[in-house]
Design a protein around this motif. Structure first.
Motif, PDB file in Angstrom:
ATOM      1  N   GLY A  32       0.846  -1.273  -0.073  1.00 31.83           N
ATOM      2  CA  GLY A  32       0.152  -0.115   0.048  1.00 31.83           C
ATOM      3  C   GLY A  32       0.864   1.372   0.141  1.00 31.83           C
ATOM      4  N   GLU A  33       2.037   1.127   0.765  1.00 31.91           N
ATOM      5  CA  GLU A  33       2.862   2.306   0.735  1.00 31.91           C
ATOM      6  C   GLU A  33       3.327   2.660  -0.570  1.00 31.91           C
ATOM      7  OE1 GLU A  33       4.400   2.048   5.366  1.00 31.91           O
ATOM      8  OE2 GLU A  33       5.443   1.062   3.683  1.00 31.91           O
ATOM      9  N   LEU A  34       3.885   1.468  -1.271  1.00 32.34           N
ATOM     10  CA  LEU A  34       4.412   1.595  -2.778  1.00 32.34           C
ATOM     11  C   LEU A  34       3.537   2.137  -3.605  1.00 32.34           C
ATOM     12  CD1 LEU A  34       6.570  -0.490  -4.580  1.00 32.34           C
ATOM     13  CD2 LEU A  34       4.315  -0.170  -5.699  1.00 32.34           C
ATOM     14  N   LEU A  35       2.270   1.629  -3.554  1.00 30.34           N
ATOM     15  CA  LEU A  35       1.387   2.159  -4.528  1.00 30.34           C
ATOM     16  C   LEU A  35       0.690   3.697  -4.121  1.00 30.34           C
ATOM     17  CD1 LEU A  35      -1.005  -0.944  -4.800  1.00 30.34           C
ATOM     18  CD2 LEU A  35       0.804  -0.179  -6.389  1.00 30.34           C
ATOM     19  N   ALA A  36       1.196   4.167  -2.954  1.00 27.32           N
ATOM     20  CA  ALA A  36       0.782   5.748  -2.791  1.00 27.32           C
ATOM     21  C   ALA A  36       1.753   6.571  -2.909  1.00 27.32           C
ATOM     22  CB  ALA A  36       0.644   5.634  -1.314  1.00 27.32           C
ATOM     23  N   THR A  54      -0.831   5.521   2.392  1.00 30.12           N
ATOM     24  CA  THR A  54      -0.973   4.116   1.976  1.00 30.12           C
ATOM     25  C   THR A  54      -2.213   4.330   1.095  1.00 30.12           C
ATOM     26  OG1 THR A  54      -0.948   1.693   2.563  1.00 30.12           O
ATOM     27  CG2 THR A  54      -2.190   3.343   3.883  1.00 30.12           C
ATOM     28  N   ILE A  55      -2.416   3.358   0.239  1.00 29.37           N
ATOM     29  CA  ILE A  55      -3.483   3.331  -0.542  1.00 29.37           C
ATOM     30  C   ILE A  55      -4.802   2.748  -0.066  1.00 29.37           C
ATOM     31  CG2 ILE A  55      -4.771   2.413  -2.814  1.00 29.37           C
ATOM     32  CD1 ILE A  55      -3.018   5.017  -3.326  1.00 29.37           C
ATOM     33  N   GLN A  56      -5.833   3.349   0.179  1.00 34.33           N
ATOM     34  CA  GLN A  56      -7.128   2.576   0.582  1.00 34.33           C
ATOM     35  C   GLN A  56      -7.978   2.393  -0.519  1.00 34.33           C
ATOM     36  OE1 GLN A  56      -7.748   1.750   3.687  1.00 34.33           O
ATOM     37  NE2 GLN A  56      -5.731   2.621   4.579  1.00 34.33           N
ATOM     38  N   ARG A  57      -8.594   0.920  -0.706  1.00 33.08           N
ATOM     39  CA  ARG A  57      -9.383   0.663  -1.703  1.00 33.08           C
ATOM     40  C   ARG A  57     -10.769   1.015  -1.804  1.00 33.08           C
ATOM     41  NH1 ARG A  57      -8.422  -5.725  -2.854  1.00 33.08           N
ATOM     42  NH2 ARG A  57      -9.311  -5.205  -4.685  1.00 33.08           N
ATOM     43  N   TYR A  65     -10.564   4.781  -8.554  1.00 28.29           N
ATOM     44  CA  TYR A  65     -10.517   3.965  -7.510  1.00 28.29           C
ATOM     45  C   TYR A  65      -8.940   4.081  -6.999  1.00 28.29           C
ATOM     46  CZ  TYR A  65     -10.929  -0.594  -5.258  1.00 28.29           C
ATOM     47  OH  TYR A  65     -11.213  -1.716  -4.346  1.00 28.29           O
ATOM     48  N   GLY A  66      -9.209   4.123  -5.460  1.00 28.71           N
ATOM     49  CA  GLY A  66      -7.822   4.184  -4.727  1.00 28.71           C
ATOM     50  C   GLY A  66      -7.690   5.519  -4.214  1.00 28.71           C
ATOM     51  N   VAL A  67      -7.593   5.738  -2.903  1.00 31.41           N
ATOM     52  CA  VAL A  67      -7.430   6.649  -2.371  1.00 31.41           C
ATOM     53  C   VAL A  67      -6.137   6.764  -1.408  1.00 31.41           C
ATOM     54  CG1 VAL A  67      -8.513   8.596  -0.689  1.00 31.41           C
ATOM     55  CG2 VAL A  67      -9.922   7.447  -2.621  1.00 31.41           C
ATOM     56  N   LYS A  68      -5.233   8.034  -1.402  1.00 33.11           N
ATOM     57  CA  LYS A  68      -4.244   7.937  -0.528  1.00 33.11           C
ATOM     58  C   LYS A  68      -4.633   8.429   0.945  1.00 33.11           C
ATOM     59  CE  LYS A  68       0.529   9.599  -0.195  1.00 33.11           C
ATOM     60  NZ  LYS A  68       1.739  10.169  -0.962  1.00 33.11           N
ATOM     61  N   ASN A 116      -1.666   1.589 -13.430  1.00 31.18           N
ATOM     62  CA  ASN A 116      -2.142   0.926 -14.591  1.00 31.18           C
ATOM     63  C   ASN A 116      -2.409   1.987 -15.749  1.00 31.18           C
ATOM     64  OD1 ASN A 116      -4.676   2.070 -14.348  1.00 31.18           O
ATOM     65  ND2 ASN A 116      -5.716   0.494 -13.408  1.00 31.18           N
ATOM     66  N   TYR A 117      -2.849   1.340 -17.038  1.00 32.98           N
ATOM     67  CA  TYR A 117      -2.978   2.051 -18.126  1.00 32.98           C
ATOM     68  C   TYR A 117      -4.168   3.214 -17.989  1.00 32.98           C
ATOM     69  CZ  TYR A 117      -7.249  -0.425 -19.171  1.00 32.98           C
ATOM     70  OH  TYR A 117      -8.615  -0.889 -19.112  1.00 32.98           O
ATOM     71  N   ARG A 118      -4.772   3.039 -16.946  1.00 29.27           N
ATOM     72  CA  ARG A 118      -5.784   4.280 -16.753  1.00 29.27           C
ATOM     73  C   ARG A 118      -5.286   5.428 -15.871  1.00 29.27           C
ATOM     74  NH1 ARG A 118     -10.683   3.718 -19.163  1.00 29.27           N
ATOM     75  NH2 ARG A 118     -11.306   1.661 -19.792  1.00 29.27           N
ATOM     76  N   GLY A 119      -4.165   5.005 -15.315  1.00 28.49           N
ATOM     77  CA  GLY A 119      -3.636   5.938 -14.499  1.00 28.49           C
ATOM     78  C   GLY A 119      -4.047   5.845 -12.908  1.00 28.49           C
ATOM     79  N   ASN A 120      -4.801   4.610 -12.693  1.00 31.91           N
ATOM     80  CA  ASN A 120      -5.061   4.342 -11.236  1.00 31.91           C
ATOM     81  C   ASN A 120      -4.100   3.646 -10.765  1.00 31.91           C
ATOM     82  OD1 ASN A 120      -7.594   5.801 -11.318  1.00 31.91           O
ATOM     83  ND2 ASN A 120      -8.517   3.858 -12.342  1.00 31.91           N
ATOM     84  N   HIS A 121      -3.818   3.433  -9.560  1.00 25.32           N
ATOM     85  CA  HIS A 121      -2.848   2.415  -8.913  1.00 25.32           C
ATOM     86  C   HIS A 121      -3.208   1.087  -9.257  1.00 25.32           C
ATOM     87  CE1 HIS A 121      -5.999   1.393  -5.599  1.00 25.32           C
ATOM     88  NE2 HIS A 121      -5.197   0.525  -5.588  1.00 25.32           N
ATOM     89  N   ILE A 122      -2.232   0.315  -9.327  1.00 29.05           N
ATOM     90  CA  ILE A 122      -2.428  -1.212  -9.716  1.00 29.05           C
ATOM     91  C   ILE A 122      -3.106  -1.990  -8.279  1.00 29.05           C
ATOM     92  CG2 ILE A 122      -1.184  -3.254 -10.134  1.00 29.05           C
ATOM     93  CD1 ILE A 122       0.737  -1.554 -11.731  1.00 29.05           C
TER      94      ILE A 122
END
Length: 207
Positions: A32-36, A54-57, A65-68, A116-122
């Protein structure tokens, strides 16, 4: 897996999987830290990374989708030093994102680096899915997850003789018992290896 991917989106996906796995092993972060990680968290000149969330789903106000959110605990907020390879990975991801911003109308720049290809976190589970596929392809028996890579990093540092406090600070552990469990396991293994090597020397001397 990247080379055999059947379209450009999947090739990007597996390229980022490769970078994520290596980056986690090199730096011991939570997934979660990496994705944030955002662009402003990275200081490539001084080779430092600030971990501040961290990223919250869940979806944000725009439905993305995905909030820091804030870090897991106070000790999780930290600035770590980066290796040259870690800096190369970040620069490569940033470059891929810049190309997507320029050429792919589906991509929305949300300022994250591992996207990802849309700019959202993986998504978390997609990383573990890629690890599972790789594990099967390589005939590795033990289960591997992103958290395994965090433990791998702690093991590496222990083998290098880094102090327990320094390791705790780097990986953001607030409870020393969490780090100590891995630290003790590795050091016990090292002691056993030492005895085995001494036994080998004794056997050679007897011959």
């Amino acid at each position: 897996m990247k080379l055999t991917a059947n379209n450009i989106d999947n090739r990007r996906h597996y390229l980022f999987m490769y970078y994520i796995v290596e980056f986690l092993s090199l730096n011991g972060m939570r997934i979660g830290e990496l994705l944030a990680i955002e662009n402003e968290n990275v200081d490539l000149i001084n080779k430092k990374l600030t971990i501040d969330g961290t990223i919250q789903r869940k979806a944000n106000s725009k439905g993305q989708y995905g909030v820091k959110d804030t870090t897991k605990n106070l000790s999780s907020y930290r600035t770590i030093d980066l290796t040259n390879r870690s800096c190369e990975i970040l620069k490569s991801c940033m470059l891929e994102n810049k190309k997507a911003i320029q050429w792919d109308t589906r991509y929305t720049d949300r300022n994250f680096i591992f996207t990802n290809y849309r700019g959202n976190h993986i998504y978390f589970h997609r990383v573990n899915e890629a690890l599972e596929k790789a594990r099967i392809n390589l005939n590795i028996k033990n289960k591997i997850t992103t958290h395994t890579l965090r433990h791998t990093h702690i093991s590496f540092l222990t083998q290098m003789g880094i102090s327990l406090k320094t390791i705790m600070d780097r990986v953001g552990h607030s409870d020393y018992r969490t780090t100590l469990g891995i630290y003790t396991h590795v050091t016990n293994q090292m002691k056993n290896e030492l005895i085995n090597k001494l036994e080998d020397i004794e056997q050679k001397e007897l011959l």
